[in-house]
Motif scaffolding. Structure first.
Motif, PDB file in Angstrom:
ATOM      1  N   GLN A  89      25.393  33.709  85.408  1.00 51.73           N
ATOM      2  CA  GLN A  89      26.760  34.249  85.423  1.00 51.73           C
ATOM      3  C   GLN A  89      27.716  33.339  84.658  1.00 51.73           C
ATOM      4  O   GLN A  89      28.527  33.811  83.851  1.00 51.73           O
ATOM      5  N   VAL A 110      16.178  42.265  87.818  1.00 55.29           N
ATOM      6  CA  VAL A 110      17.373  43.095  87.973  1.00 55.29           C
ATOM      7  C   VAL A 110      18.602  42.232  88.235  1.00 55.29           C
ATOM      8  O   VAL A 110      19.649  42.398  87.590  1.00 55.29           O
ATOM      9  N   ALA A 111      18.502  41.294  89.181  1.00 49.42           N
ATOM     10  CA  ALA A 111      19.643  40.450  89.523  1.00 49.42           C
ATOM     11  C   ALA A 111      20.101  39.630  88.320  1.00 49.42           C
ATOM     12  O   ALA A 111      21.304  39.473  88.079  1.00 49.42           O
ATOM     13  N   GLU A 114      21.772  41.955  85.613  1.00 47.10           N
ATOM     14  CA  GLU A 114      23.107  42.345  86.059  1.00 47.10           C
ATOM     15  C   GLU A 114      24.083  41.168  86.002  1.00 47.10           C
ATOM     16  O   GLU A 114      25.293  41.355  85.855  1.00 47.10           O
ATOM     17  N   TYR A 138      15.998  49.127  81.322  1.00 53.12           N
ATOM     18  CA  TYR A 138      17.000  48.464  80.480  1.00 53.12           C
ATOM     19  C   TYR A 138      16.511  48.484  79.030  1.00 53.12           C
ATOM     20  O   TYR A 138      15.928  47.508  78.544  1.00 53.12           O
TER      21      TYR A 138
END
Length: 230
Positions: A89, A110-111, A114, A138
């Protein structure tokens, strides 16, 4: 070999030319990786290290939250996510280079995506249940398929092949076919012979000597040899 020229690889709309080798900077957010385990467990330390790698010329950042060194034990999904997501992030907001998530777990893929990751780097070649489906979900996220004999926990106990180059080639061909069958386009696939993953030094050197054979895939080839015993 010069027989094939791959022009570029697209990471979520960010095209990177592949007419010269790219450098992948590795950030192990783990306590037990083989060369830097424990150094970057703190998110601040991991981010600082990643930014330094970019400053030094890294074209891609690879973030991993589970060690795959010989003898390494598996960690839980929750622990792996808690290690990598905060780092991804923060980096996705600070760097322009693509961020790769080094994982074999669909839930972590996935985490991480995202959170800002733009590539899946899987030492298990998307063989875990649900991994192919996540990658297909994706279509703008490339995937790297690596060959590994056994698991990190047992792969170096007694690796054996009749012909290591042929067997690695055939395995990758099979996994590319599985990806295509799942709806993953060929131009989204990177292959990795898996140096040091279930291989002796002799196996590694044989793969390196015949690395140009893998150009037959007409795909980028990832070569991970830095700081390994060979």
């Amino acid at each position: 070999s010069g027989r094939y020229i791959i022009v570029r690889l697209d990471f979520r709309g960010n095209s990177i030319p592949l007419d010269y080798p790219l450098i992948m900077g590795v950030v192990n957010v783990t306590p037990d990786s083989f060369s830097d385990g424990g150094q970057f467990m703190d998110p601040d330390a991991a981010v600082d290290h990643a930014l330094r790698l970019v400053d030094e010329g890294a074209d891609i950042l690879d973030i991993g939250g589970e060690s795959t060194r010989p003898g390494a034990a598996e960690v839980t999904i929750e622990e792996e996510i808690s290690r990598v997501v905060p780092v991804i992030q923060r980096l996705s907001a600070q760097v322009l280079v693509p961020i790769s998530i080094d994982t074999s777990k669909p839930e972590v893929m996935v985490a991480a995506i995202e959170a800002g990751a733009s590539m899946i780097n899987d030492v298990n070649a998307l063989r875990a249940e649900g991994a192919l489906e996540v990658a297909a979900r994706y279509p703008d996220v490339p995937v790297c398929l690596m060959h590994m004999q056994g698991t990190p926990e047992d792969m170096q106990k007694a690796p054996a092949y009749d012909s290591v180059v042929t067997e690695v080639f055939d395995f990758l061909k099979m996994r590319v076919g599985a990806c295509e069958a799942a709806g993953i386009a060929r131009d989204r696939i990177v292959i990795d012979p898996g140096f040091g993953f279930g291989k002796t030094d002799e196996h590694n050197c044989a793969l390196m000597a015949e690395l140009d054979r893998f150009s037959a895939f007409d795909m980028p080839v990832l070569v991970g040899v830095s700081r390994k015993s060979m």
